[in-house]
Design a protein around this motif. Structure first.
Motif, PDB file in Angstrom:
ATOM      1  N   HIS A  59       8.145   3.483  12.540  1.00 55.37           N
ATOM      2  CA  HIS A  59       7.263   2.915  11.722  1.00 55.37           C
ATOM      3  C   HIS A  59       6.509   4.062  11.070  1.00 55.37           C
ATOM      4  O   HIS A  59       6.224   3.895   9.898  1.00 55.37           O
ATOM      5  CB  HIS A  59       6.295   2.208  12.776  1.00 55.37           C
ATOM      6  CG  HIS A  59       5.052   1.922  12.256  1.00 55.37           C
ATOM      7  ND1 HIS A  59       5.000   1.022  11.064  1.00 55.37           N
ATOM      8  CD2 HIS A  59       3.612   2.245  12.476  1.00 55.37           C
ATOM      9  CE1 HIS A  59       3.546   0.968  10.848  1.00 55.37           C
ATOM     10  NE2 HIS A  59       2.813   1.928  11.611  1.00 55.37           N
ATOM     11  N   THR A  63       6.224   4.401   7.022  1.00 56.91           N
ATOM     12  CA  THR A  63       5.160   4.647   6.248  1.00 56.91           C
ATOM     13  C   THR A  63       5.085   5.629   5.376  1.00 56.91           C
ATOM     14  O   THR A  63       4.529   5.698   4.185  1.00 56.91           O
ATOM     15  CB  THR A  63       3.983   4.795   7.233  1.00 56.91           C
ATOM     16  OG1 THR A  63       3.898   3.413   8.234  1.00 56.91           O
ATOM     17  CG2 THR A  63       2.532   4.629   6.560  1.00 56.91           C
ATOM     18  N   GLN A 121      -6.113  -2.338   8.868  1.00 62.17           N
ATOM     19  CA  GLN A 121      -4.551  -2.972   9.242  1.00 62.17           C
ATOM     20  C   GLN A 121      -4.908  -4.573   9.512  1.00 62.17           C
ATOM     21  O   GLN A 121      -4.145  -5.383   9.337  1.00 62.17           O
ATOM     22  CB  GLN A 121      -4.098  -2.228  10.321  1.00 62.17           C
ATOM     23  CG  GLN A 121      -2.487  -2.573  10.283  1.00 62.17           C
ATOM     24  CD  GLN A 121      -1.722  -2.032   9.229  1.00 62.17           C
ATOM     25  OE1 GLN A 121      -1.738  -2.325   8.102  1.00 62.17           O
ATOM     26  NE2 GLN A 121      -0.437  -1.403   9.551  1.00 62.17           N
ATOM     27  N   HIS A 124      -4.292  -7.978   7.517  1.00 64.08           N
ATOM     28  CA  HIS A 124      -3.089  -8.638   7.731  1.00 64.08           C
ATOM     29  C   HIS A 124      -2.584  -9.401   8.747  1.00 64.08           C
ATOM     30  O   HIS A 124      -1.581 -10.175   8.884  1.00 64.08           O
ATOM     31  CB  HIS A 124      -1.846  -7.442   7.477  1.00 64.08           C
ATOM     32  CG  HIS A 124      -2.133  -6.778   6.232  1.00 64.08           C
ATOM     33  ND1 HIS A 124      -1.888  -7.292   4.923  1.00 64.08           N
ATOM     34  CD2 HIS A 124      -2.781  -5.559   5.732  1.00 64.08           C
ATOM     35  CE1 HIS A 124      -2.055  -6.386   3.882  1.00 64.08           C
ATOM     36  NE2 HIS A 124      -2.791  -5.520   4.382  1.00 64.08           N
ATOM     37  N   PHE A 125      -3.478  -9.131   9.992  1.00 61.53           N
ATOM     38  CA  PHE A 125      -3.104 -10.144  11.127  1.00 61.53           C
ATOM     39  C   PHE A 125      -4.188 -10.670  12.030  1.00 61.53           C
ATOM     40  O   PHE A 125      -4.016 -11.197  12.850  1.00 61.53           O
ATOM     41  CB  PHE A 125      -2.078  -9.402  11.908  1.00 61.53           C
ATOM     42  CG  PHE A 125      -2.607  -8.142  12.892  1.00 61.53           C
ATOM     43  CD1 PHE A 125      -3.012  -8.358  14.001  1.00 61.53           C
ATOM     44  CD2 PHE A 125      -2.672  -6.993  12.058  1.00 61.53           C
ATOM     45  CE1 PHE A 125      -3.617  -7.092  14.708  1.00 61.53           C
ATOM     46  CE2 PHE A 125      -3.125  -5.873  12.823  1.00 61.53           C
ATOM     47  CZ  PHE A 125      -3.505  -6.039  13.871  1.00 61.53           C
ATOM     48  N   CYS A 152      -3.183   0.964   3.826  1.00 57.07           N
ATOM     49  CA  CYS A 152      -2.644  -0.197   4.833  1.00 57.07           C
ATOM     50  C   CYS A 152      -1.937  -1.495   4.121  1.00 57.07           C
ATOM     51  O   CYS A 152      -0.772  -1.877   4.646  1.00 57.07           O
ATOM     52  CB  CYS A 152      -3.680  -1.042   5.609  1.00 57.07           C
ATOM     53  SG  CYS A 152      -4.645   0.138   6.705  1.00 57.07           S
ATOM     54  N   ASP A 153      -2.232  -1.612   2.883  1.00 56.26           N
ATOM     55  CA  ASP A 153      -1.530  -3.118   2.173  1.00 56.26           C
ATOM     56  C   ASP A 153      -0.062  -2.359   1.791  1.00 56.26           C
ATOM     57  O   ASP A 153       0.833  -3.303   1.964  1.00 56.26           O
ATOM     58  CB  ASP A 153      -2.361  -3.284   0.982  1.00 56.26           C
ATOM     59  CG  ASP A 153      -3.791  -3.804   1.357  1.00 56.26           C
ATOM     60  OD1 ASP A 153      -3.969  -4.019   2.457  1.00 56.26           O
ATOM     61  OD2 ASP A 153      -4.430  -3.983   0.428  1.00 56.26           O
ATOM     62  N   ASP A 156       1.463   1.136   5.569  1.00 58.42           N
ATOM     63  CA  ASP A 156       1.498   0.852   6.999  1.00 58.42           C
ATOM     64  C   ASP A 156       1.952  -0.369   7.335  1.00 58.42           C
ATOM     65  O   ASP A 156       2.790  -0.644   8.098  1.00 58.42           O
ATOM     66  CB  ASP A 156      -0.065   1.054   7.486  1.00 58.42           C
ATOM     67  CG  ASP A 156      -0.074   1.224   9.005  1.00 58.42           C
ATOM     68  OD1 ASP A 156       1.024   1.495   9.492  1.00 58.42           O
ATOM     69  OD2 ASP A 156      -1.162   1.445   9.336  1.00 58.42           O
ATOM     70  N   GLN A 157       1.233  -1.584   6.751  1.00 65.84           N
ATOM     71  CA  GLN A 157       1.840  -2.874   7.356  1.00 65.84           C
ATOM     72  C   GLN A 157       2.896  -3.428   6.877  1.00 65.84           C
ATOM     73  O   GLN A 157       3.655  -4.501   7.411  1.00 65.84           O
ATOM     74  CB  GLN A 157       0.481  -3.895   6.928  1.00 65.84           C
ATOM     75  CG  GLN A 157       0.611  -4.195   5.487  1.00 65.84           C
ATOM     76  CD  GLN A 157       1.476  -5.284   5.221  1.00 65.84           C
ATOM     77  OE1 GLN A 157       1.690  -6.313   5.883  1.00 65.84           O
ATOM     78  NE2 GLN A 157       1.504  -5.743   3.785  1.00 65.84           N
ATOM     79  N   THR A 158       3.733  -2.868   6.052  1.00 63.94           N
ATOM     80  CA  THR A 158       4.904  -2.959   5.513  1.00 63.94           C
ATOM     81  C   THR A 158       6.293  -2.267   6.328  1.00 63.94           C
ATOM     82  O   THR A 158       7.362  -2.656   6.003  1.00 63.94           O
ATOM     83  CB  THR A 158       5.099  -2.782   4.247  1.00 63.94           C
ATOM     84  OG1 THR A 158       4.924  -1.710   3.766  1.00 63.94           O
ATOM     85  CG2 THR A 158       4.266  -3.834   3.351  1.00 63.94           C
TER      86      THR A 158
END
Length: 190
Positions: A59, A63, A121, A124-125, A152-153, A156-158
């Motif tokens: 992860h 990133t 983050q 997104h959730f 984040c967009d 990180d979140q991907t």
């Protein structure tokens, strides 16, 4: 200065100038080894099979890979690589943990990004777990708000894709060494 043995003082008030020089020389060596220690920690973050589609190391590598390929500067790429270094040691405040390590070596903006990324983050959730996905809005107007959103967009979140062409840790090692080779900002020279 006599390097024959360890310091013998029992309080800093009774330490001699020679003792302090010896003690801080050791501190400087620890600082010089910090990059290697962090890289070693990263390598150890592959143990176990997390419920996420990729392990912690992958992860963080994804990133950083995404940040690098998106044209981020080297310091930002290193921040992307190390942003979750505290996941295992400080699960409830891992962003602040990473920020504390990075603080002497990175810009105020990158420091804020890494420290606040867990909240951002959530955009997104959080709605999926009964929390406010717009909780980050309380920081709207902060100079680093947009940079943290971008972090984040876009990166990180991907970064949970087992099929992503993730760059190896070796690609980032020289960057980590360069960032941590900078003269640190500390409480006494900030």
């Amino acid at each position: 200065m006599d390097d024959a043995g360890p310091c013998t003082f029992t309080s800093l008030a009774t330490a001699s100038a020679e003792d302090l020089v010896k003690m801080y020389a050791d501190h400087d060596q620890d600082r010089l080894r910090l990059a290697d220690k962090l890289l070693g920690m990263l390598k150890g973050m592959t143990a176990g099979s997390p419920p996420a589609p990729v392990n912690h190391l992958t992860h963080m590598l994804q990133t950083a890979s995404r940040a690098h390929r998106d044209g981020a500067d080297e310091e930002t790429v290193v921040v992307a690589l190390l942003h979750d270094i505290g996941d295992e040691l400080a699960p409830d405040n891992h962003g602040e943990f990473a920020a504390a390590i990075l603080k002497p070596y990175v810009s105020e903006e990158n420091l804020w990004v890494v420290g606040k990324h867990p909240l951002f983050q959530g955009f997104h959730f959080f709605d999926k777990i009964g929390m406010d996905p717009n909780a980050r809005d309380r920081y709207r107007g902060h100079p680093a708000f947009e940079a943290t959103c971008r972090f984040c967009d876009r990166w990180d979140q991907t970064a949970f894709d087992p099929d992503y062409d993730t760059m190896p840790l070796s690609a980032f090692e020289p960057m980590v060494h360069r960032v941590f080779a900078k003269e640190p900002r500390t409480w006494f020279n900030d």
